[in-house]
Write an enzyme that holds these catalytic residues in place. Structure first.
Site, PDB file in Angstrom:
ATOM      1  N   ARG A   1     -17.579 -62.979  73.387  1.00 36.76           N
ATOM      2  CA  ARG A   1     -17.920 -62.411  74.685  1.00 36.76           C
ATOM      3  C   ARG A   1     -19.359 -61.921  74.772  1.00 36.76           C
ATOM      4  O   ARG A   1     -20.119 -62.308  75.650  1.00 36.76           O
ATOM      5  CB  ARG A   1     -17.025 -61.215  74.984  1.00 36.76           C
ATOM      6  CG  ARG A   1     -16.055 -61.420  76.084  1.00 36.76           C
ATOM      7  CD  ARG A   1     -14.835 -60.605  75.813  1.00 36.76           C
ATOM      8  NE  ARG A   1     -14.297 -60.987  74.518  1.00 36.76           N
ATOM      9  CZ  ARG A   1     -13.458 -61.989  74.355  1.00 36.76           C
ATOM     10  NH1 ARG A   1     -13.053 -62.672  75.397  1.00 36.76           N
ATOM     11  NH2 ARG A   1     -13.004 -62.332  73.167  1.00 36.76           N
ATOM     12  N   THR A   2     -19.730 -61.081  73.828  1.00 35.98           N
ATOM     13  CA  THR A   2     -21.033 -60.435  73.961  1.00 35.98           C
ATOM     14  C   THR A   2     -22.155 -61.472  73.872  1.00 35.98           C
ATOM     15  O   THR A   2     -23.091 -61.464  74.666  1.00 35.98           O
ATOM     16  CB  THR A   2     -21.198 -59.341  72.891  1.00 35.98           C
ATOM     17  OG1 THR A   2     -20.077 -58.480  72.964  1.00 35.98           O
ATOM     18  CG2 THR A   2     -22.456 -58.546  73.111  1.00 35.98           C
TER      19      THR A   2
ATOM     20  N   LYS B   1     -30.199 -65.590  52.516  1.00 34.46           N
ATOM     21  CA  LYS B   1     -31.231 -65.682  51.468  1.00 34.46           C
ATOM     22  C   LYS B   1     -31.705 -64.303  51.058  1.00 34.46           C
ATOM     23  O   LYS B   1     -32.614 -64.172  50.249  1.00 34.46           O
ATOM     24  CB  LYS B   1     -32.424 -66.500  51.983  1.00 34.46           C
ATOM     25  CG  LYS B   1     -32.076 -67.925  52.337  1.00 34.46           C
ATOM     26  CD  LYS B   1     -33.305 -68.621  52.909  1.00 34.46           C
ATOM     27  CE  LYS B   1     -32.936 -69.974  53.482  1.00 34.46           C
ATOM     28  NZ  LYS B   1     -33.991 -70.463  54.378  1.00 34.46           N
TER      29      LYS B   1
ATOM     30  N   ARG C   1     -26.572 -58.209  67.046  1.00 35.71           N
ATOM     31  CA  ARG C   1     -25.295 -57.647  66.576  1.00 35.71           C
ATOM     32  C   ARG C   1     -25.316 -57.719  65.057  1.00 35.71           C
ATOM     33  O   ARG C   1     -25.726 -58.725  64.478  1.00 35.71           O
ATOM     34  CB  ARG C   1     -24.110 -58.437  67.104  1.00 35.71           C
ATOM     35  CG  ARG C   1     -22.837 -58.030  66.374  1.00 35.71           C
ATOM     36  CD  ARG C   1     -21.599 -58.481  67.056  1.00 35.71           C
ATOM     37  NE  ARG C   1     -21.392 -57.760  68.298  1.00 35.71           N
ATOM     38  CZ  ARG C   1     -20.285 -57.855  69.019  1.00 35.71           C
ATOM     39  NH1 ARG C   1     -19.307 -58.632  68.604  1.00 35.71           N
ATOM     40  NH2 ARG C   1     -20.152 -57.184  70.137  1.00 35.71           N
TER      41      ARG C   1
ATOM     42  N   HIS D   1     -22.129 -49.551  70.880  1.00 34.76           N
ATOM     43  CA  HIS D   1     -22.158 -50.823  71.603  1.00 34.76           C
ATOM     44  C   HIS D   1     -22.622 -50.508  73.026  1.00 34.76           C
ATOM     45  O   HIS D   1     -21.832 -50.570  73.975  1.00 34.76           O
ATOM     46  CB  HIS D   1     -20.757 -51.443  71.586  1.00 34.76           C
ATOM     47  CG  HIS D   1     -20.724 -52.887  71.976  1.00 34.76           C
ATOM     48  ND1 HIS D   1     -21.797 -53.543  72.543  1.00 34.76           N
ATOM     49  CD2 HIS D   1     -19.735 -53.820  71.871  1.00 34.76           C
ATOM     50  CE1 HIS D   1     -21.472 -54.797  72.776  1.00 34.76           C
ATOM     51  NE2 HIS D   1     -20.226 -54.990  72.378  1.00 34.76           N
TER      52      HIS D   1
END
Lengths: 321, 148
Positions: free
Chosen positions: A51-52, A80, A101, A129
């Protein structure tokens, strides 16, 4: 340059202005289709999201901009061993704004300290959030016509539910808001939210374990999923995951104009039978998420809405500038 | 009784909890100073029974703010021309940078290289406390496990 890392990074007035723009977009999305022409959004998603991430990408594409990025840490240089600080310094060369995120709490804040472009926190671990909060605020404001004077019940995983922490922080700034925090003992709101947000500001709240006992008091019911990925112990997750399941029966005592919100994805905490109930606002919330992210991108890139830009141009012509 | 000369000019850090002076010596980077530093362990104290004292000769501008986090009962006297010219009152500093480590395994500081460990003083129902600037986890109150 502004970032959005914490829901309190914006003042109440700035949030009202941003939601006004989001409402303008909702009324006429087409009018905004070229606002971000030539601009690029980087979506740095170190943790899976549907969704985000898609909502951010849709927001930028709707504004006529471009999108680049990665959708999992596996497809980034994090495998890495690259630090967040180095990644953002590099990405700053490729994009005009970024949404990040990250499973680690505070990663977007770390990024913002090294970034040359605005950083948006798209969720950091179980912490915050803020763009989901903007979505929630827009939905509440559209349903209730205001953000103050409501009793909101937050239900489910209030410990790891970052959307809950962000929403409490934001709503605590409005007059007449009362919180009812419904959760099992193990998933209560963290102490810092209670002490430094609710207690410190003298915001009324009660903690409850039984959703049905408080249902008739609520103007907003904010359901959350118990998130498997936040538990270190599978046993705890299995024991707690089905604590609250909202069904039409349980809504019998609810006010007729109560709004049911959920940040989604849901698993089984809201029965699909509830979807047809006019009080269900969670898919409307998902739609609002795109509008509010469009407004946020414009705000952080300091781009005016077409109507405001035209009004400004008109004024300039009138004044002979 | 052991005698250490009184200072003509310098700093006396007194009422240190007995046994903590060497640790504070490291924490305050006193090992990097060129001047004379005396560490007195287990001195008799009416208030504490036993205490440690640190005397630093010739320097007046050492940042001792961190002591307000470690133990606000510690006293500091600034000496010039053989007289106490200032007694510093310790208050908890607003920010702790690279003093304590965040214990939250979900915090970015647990994996990010080169990150400063920053804690901020916050108000709470049970008095002031320190929280990680990144994840807001509360300091677990184990100053003996400082970064140094």
């Amino acid at each position: 340059m502004r970032h959005l890392i914490d829901p309190l990074d914006f003042t109440v007035e700035e949030i009202e202005a941003l939601l006004d723009v989001a409402d303008e977009i909702a009324a006429d999305r087409q009018a905004f289709r070229q606002v971000c022409q030539g601009k690029t959004l980087a979506t740095l998603f170190y943790e899976a999201s549907t969704r985000t991430r898609l909502s951010f990408e849709a927001a930028m594409l709707n504004l006529g901009g471009n999108v680049l990025g990665f959708a999992t840490a596996d497809s980034s240089s994090a495998v890495k061993g690259e630090s967040v600080a180095d990644t953002i310094r590099t990405v700053s060369c490729y994009a005009d704004i970024c949404a990040m995120r990250h499973p680690k709490e505070g990663a977007p804040l770390r990024a913002s300290r090294f970034s040359r472009i605005p950083v948006i926190n798209a969720g950091d671990g179980g912490h915050q959030h803020p763009t989901q909060t903007l979505t929630d605020l827009m939905t509440i404001r559209r349903r209730r016509k205001q953000l103050g004077n409501i009793t909101i019940g937050l239900c489910g995983d209030l410990k790891f539910g970052r959307t809950v922490h962000s929403l409490i922080k934001s709503l605590a700034r409005y007059e007449g808001v009362k919180f009812i925090l419904i959760s099992p003992e193990e998933l209560r709101v963290p102490d810092y939210v209670i002490e430094e947000v609710l207690w410190d500001k003298g915001v009324p709240f009660v903690e409850a374990e039984d959703m049905e006992l408080v249902m008739d008091q609520l103007d907003i019911l904010y359901m959350t999923r118990v998130q498997k990925e936040r538990f270190f112990n599978e046993e705890d997750y299995v024991r707690l995951k089905d604590t609250y399941i909202l069904t039409p029966d349980k809504l019998a005592a609810a006010k007729p104009d109560m709004a049911i919100l959920h940040p989604l994805p849901r698993v089984n905490e809201i029965s699909i039978d509830v979807d047809q109930d006019p009080r269900a606002a969670y898919f409307e919330q998902a739609q609002n998420g795109v509008y509010v992210r469009m407004a946020l991108i414009m705000m952080l890139l300091e781009l005016a809405s077409p109507a405001a830009a035209m009004a400004k141009d008109g004024a300039s012509i009138k004044e002979g500038r | 009784m052991l005698n250490i000369d009184s200072l003509e000019r310098g700093i006396v850090i007194d009422h240190i909890k007995a046994g903590s002076a060497m640790w504070l010596y490291q924490l305050l980077n006193l090992d990097r100073l060129e001047c004379t530093v005396a560490i007195i362990k287990n001195a008799r104290s009416n208030k504490l029974g036993k205490k440690d004292i640190i005397k630093i000769e010739g320097m007046l501008d050492i940042n001792l703010e961190i002591l307000g986090y470690i133990d606000p009962n510690i006293t500091i006297a600034i000496i010039d021309e053989g007289k106490i010219i200032e007694k510093k009152r310790l208050v908890p500093p607003e920010t702790l940078r690279n003093v304590i480590r965040c214990k939250n395994p979900r915090c970015i500081t647990s994996i990010e290289e080169g990150v400063d460990h920053i804690f901020r003083l916050t108000k709470g129902q049970n008095g002031p406390r320190y929280r990680c600037a990144y994840c807001e986890q509360e300091d677990q109150g184990q100053p003996e496990k400082l970064l140094k």
